[in-house]
Design a protein around this motif. Structure first.
Motif, PDB file in Angstrom:
ATOM      1  N   THR A   1      40.217  62.482   7.457  1.00 30.99           N
ATOM      2  CA  THR A   1      40.898  61.506   8.306  1.00 30.99           C
ATOM      3  C   THR A   1      40.485  61.680   9.769  1.00 30.99           C
ATOM      4  N   THR A   2      39.479  62.533  10.010  1.00 35.81           N
ATOM      5  CA  THR A   2      39.105  62.779  11.404  1.00 35.81           C
ATOM      6  C   THR A   2      37.708  62.272  11.725  1.00 35.81           C
ATOM      7  N   GLY A   3      37.247  61.230  11.029  1.00 32.97           N
ATOM      8  CA  GLY A   3      35.950  60.670  11.390  1.00 32.97           C
ATOM      9  C   GLY A   3      34.813  61.232  10.567  1.00 32.97           C
ATOM     10  N   LYS A   4      33.977  62.036  11.180  1.00 34.45           N
ATOM     11  CA  LYS A   4      32.768  62.494  10.492  1.00 34.45           C
ATOM     12  C   LYS A   4      33.098  63.446   9.335  1.00 34.45           C
ATOM     13  N   PRO A   5      32.223  63.458   8.297  1.00 32.25           N
ATOM     14  CA  PRO A   5      32.476  64.344   7.150  1.00 32.25           C
ATOM     15  C   PRO A   5      32.526  65.814   7.547  1.00 32.25           C
TER      16      PRO A   5
ATOM     17  N   PRO B   1      42.438  80.648  -7.374  1.00 34.59           N
ATOM     18  CA  PRO B   1      41.138  81.226  -7.010  1.00 34.59           C
ATOM     19  C   PRO B   1      40.005  80.220  -6.837  1.00 34.59           C
ATOM     20  N   SER B   2      40.206  78.980  -7.283  1.00 34.93           N
ATOM     21  CA  SER B   2      39.101  78.023  -7.102  1.00 34.93           C
ATOM     22  C   SER B   2      39.214  77.265  -5.786  1.00 34.93           C
ATOM     23  N   VAL B   3      40.281  77.477  -5.029  1.00 32.19           N
ATOM     24  CA  VAL B   3      40.446  76.751  -3.757  1.00 32.19           C
ATOM     25  C   VAL B   3      39.472  77.289  -2.705  1.00 32.19           C
ATOM     26  N   PHE B   4      38.830  76.366  -2.006  1.00 27.40           N
ATOM     27  CA  PHE B   4      37.738  76.668  -1.078  1.00 27.40           C
ATOM     28  C   PHE B   4      38.165  77.581   0.084  1.00 27.40           C
ATOM     29  N   ALA B   5      37.140  78.019   0.844  1.00 24.59           N
ATOM     30  CA  ALA B   5      37.393  78.990   1.909  1.00 24.59           C
ATOM     31  C   ALA B   5      37.767  78.333   3.232  1.00 24.59           C
ATOM     32  N   GLY B   6      37.417  77.066   3.448  1.00 27.50           N
ATOM     33  CA  GLY B   6      37.722  76.390   4.714  1.00 27.50           C
ATOM     34  C   GLY B   6      36.610  75.422   5.070  1.00 27.50           C
ATOM     35  N   TYR B   7      36.824  74.644   6.145  1.00 27.98           N
ATOM     36  CA  TYR B   7      35.800  73.702   6.606  1.00 27.98           C
ATOM     37  C   TYR B   7      34.935  74.406   7.637  1.00 27.98           C
ATOM     38  N   HIS B   8      33.627  74.299   7.448  1.00 30.93           N
ATOM     39  CA  HIS B   8      32.679  75.007   8.304  1.00 30.93           C
ATOM     40  C   HIS B   8      32.860  74.631   9.782  1.00 30.93           C
ATOM     41  N   GLY B   9      33.091  75.654  10.602  1.00 32.91           N
ATOM     42  CA  GLY B   9      33.178  75.448  12.048  1.00 32.91           C
ATOM     43  C   GLY B   9      34.370  74.608  12.485  1.00 32.91           C
TER      44      GLY B   9
ATOM     45  N   THR C   1      38.136  75.228  12.607  1.00 32.14           N
ATOM     46  CA  THR C   1      39.315  76.069  12.412  1.00 32.14           C
ATOM     47  C   THR C   1      40.592  75.228  12.389  1.00 32.14           C
ATOM     48  N   GLU C   2      40.698  74.275  13.304  1.00 33.75           N
ATOM     49  CA  GLU C   2      41.924  73.460  13.387  1.00 33.75           C
ATOM     50  C   GLU C   2      42.130  72.640  12.120  1.00 33.75           C
TER      51      GLU C   2
END
Ligand code: MCA
Ligand code: AMP
Length: 512
Positions: free
Chosen positions: A158-162, A352-360, A362-363
């Protein structure tokens, strides 16, 4: 040690077929050999740091799999590029991920030109021929940790770019096991694979599940008649609802002889699955009329893989996605401050299959997770509104829609209305734009852009679509552009998209 790599390396001497692609039949042993060559070439001179993002611009098939596992054996993390992306999108993905090296296969060379001067382009055919000396897949696999990033897949938000969702070796290894077991994959399976590889469905849920079980994958591009014809040689087919829609269009246009043959091929499949978007009950029932059973529908996301699935054996309910896979915990969270469990609410998932986060980001990563009201591990907020139906066996989950009107699903691709609006707004004639999804039989949702032109400016639909096509993947380009005098807005001046969708839904539906 990475279980994903250990499973792959265990096939080093396996002479059985791993992949049938348009170039021929490839044994597991030859695919692993290719991966070791790629891994060795990439690592030469200590050029790969653990977790380095290395992109693939490679056609589907055996070479893709060797390239994918080659990057992982070298300790890198894969970013998959697609020739569907125009140059600005391809460059954005590489810049966002910090990709310095891109492996390019011959059919993709022309597309790779978009990256000249941005990344180092390496010819995959040359890497596949690198002498690997004594290098051994098992030894290379030993050096890669479960917690290391394996795959960075781009998904619209929902924040624009993928955003680049980072999945670890453990995330994908667990997926392989969960889905492989739930759907009964064995070495005897042949998966008919026609999904794109730059998304979770085609890459991990389909391809890596099949390979994890030692099954064979027939990879080819999607074409409805070819899929019907090739089903006879497969045991499993996985598709998005738009593919089923096209299969039935081809079926209706076929001769009696073809229909009889295709029905027999579809009936002998052990399993046909549908996911990435809601499978309309009418499509499920058409499949039942041909094969005697509805497709196995399941719920997944880039960030979690498959979370909820109908059962392989036993009752399947059209319009429902079934029950959580083992180790997947779910919560239907209310909107109140304590997010109490409710009957209809947002689906939260953890496991355990839930991802680690969005690259770069943090917010964005922080916002995607919610603390557990009972003090346990945090939950991933799916953004999907769901409920369960206690009147059906097991109380299966039903997906009711997205919580955000700005997230659309067209033909199984998740699209951000805001990303498309941002691009259209760059056009000199556009004063205001609102992109919405309108219910559509072929695509699930059809992308429609409502545009208010600057006073005195002129612009045709074709020009605006061509403008968007230079900047966005073709499946993101609005199918229709409506020029309006004004957009419906609330007292704060914000466009009321549900009102816009209501207005558009009463217009006659276009045919394409
Ligand atoms: C192609 N077009 C589309 C789409 N695909 N437009 C809107 N939505 C789409 N999905 C455009 C083309 O650019 C072209 O536009 C026109 O439609 C006709 O294209 P055609 O060649 O007929 O289409 P195709 O190439 O055959 O593609 C149809 C498809 C494809 C095979 C159904 O859309 C597809 O592969 N979808 C799968 C997406 C997917 O894998 N999603 C998984 C996300 P023009 O005429 O203007 O040139 S992962 C996920 O969702 C989670 C993990 C999960 O649960 O699985
Ligand atoms: P993606 O971000 O492309 O991985 O798309 C994930 C989204 O696809 C989910 O959040 C759902 O909105 C949607 N989705 C996946 N499977 C289904 C399904 N079986 N029924 C309805 N929506 C689905």
């Amino acid at each position: 040690m990475s279980q994903l790599l250990a499973r792959f390396a265990a096939r080093s001497n396996d002479p059985r077929t791993g992949v049938l692609d348009d170039t021929g039949t490839h044994s597991y042993a030859s695919i692993v050999r290719g991966a070791v060559a790629v891994g060795t070439a990439l690592s030469a001179g200590g050029r790969v740091e653990p977790g380095d993002r290395i992109a693939l611009l490679v056609h589907p098939g055996a070479d893709f799999i060797s390239a994918f596992f080659g990057v992982l054996l070298a300790g890198g993390c894969v970013v998959v590029l697609s020739p569907l992306h125009p140059a600005p999108e391809t460059r954005y993905l590489c810049e966002d991920a910090g990709v310095r090296t891109v492996l390019v296969s011959a059919p993709m060379r022309e597309h790779g030109a978009a990256l000249e001067g941005v990344c180092e382009l390496r010819d995959l055919a040359t890497l596949l021929e690198t002498p690997a000396g004594n290098a051994d897949a098992r030894a290379l696999a030993d050096a890669v940790a479960e917690s290391a990033p394996a795959l960075q897949l781009y998904t619209s938000g929902t924040t624009g770019k993928p955003k680049g969702a980072v999945l670890t070796h453990a995330n994908i290894g667990v997926q392989q096991e969960l889905v492989g077991q739930a759907w009964g994959f064995t070495e005897r399976d042949v998966l008919l694979h026609t999904l794109p590889l730059h998304h979770m469905h085609g890459l991990a849920i389909a391809l890596l599940t099949a390979l994890g079980a030692g099954a064979a994958a027939r990879t080819r591009s999607f074409d409805a008649v070819a899929v019907w014809e090739e089903m006879a040689n497969a045991t499993v087919f996985m598709g998005v609802p738009a593919m089923y829609h096209r299969l039935f269009l081809a079926f209706d246009a076929a001769t009696d002889e073809e229909r009889a043959r295709w029905s027999a091929s579809a009936k002998q499949l052990r399993l046909a699955t549908s996911g990435s978007a809601a499978l309309p009950v009418t499509l499920a029932e058409r499949w039942r009329a041909i094969t005697g059973t509805i497709p196995l529908e399941r719920f997944g996301m880039t960030e979690i893989g498959v979370g909820i699935s109908n059962a392989l054996h036993g009752a399947r309910f059209a319009g429902y996605v079934g029950l959580p896979l083992p180790t997947v915990e779910t919560r239907i969270a209310g909107e109140g401050p304590d997010h109490a469990e409710v009957e209809i609410g947002e689906l939260w998932i953890r496991g355990p299959s839930v991802f680690a986060g969005y690259h770069g980001k943090t917010e964005e990563t922080k916002k995607a997770f919610a603390p557990d009201p009972n003090g346990g591990a945090p939950w991933f907020r799916t953004g999907d509104t769901v409920t369960r139906d206690p009147s059906l066996e097991g109380s299966p989950f039903k997906i009711l829609g997205r919580t955000s009107v700005d997230i659309l699903k067209s033909g199984g691709y998740k699209l951000s209305a805001l990303e498309i609006e941002e691009v259209l707004r760059e056009h000199a004639a556009v004063a205001e734009v609102a992109v919405v999804g309108v219910s559509d039989e072929a695509w699930g949702e059809r992308v429609v852009a409502c545009v208010v032109l600057r006073s005195g400016a002129g612009c045709e639909t074709a020009e605006l679509r061509a403008f968007a096509r230079e900047r966005l993947a073709p499946y993101k380009v609005p199918k229709d552009i409506l020029f309006l005098a004004e957009l419906p807005k609330n007292a704060l001046g914000k466009v009321v998209k549900p009102e816009l969708v209501r207005q558009l839904s009463v217009l006659p539906s276009p045919t394409s």
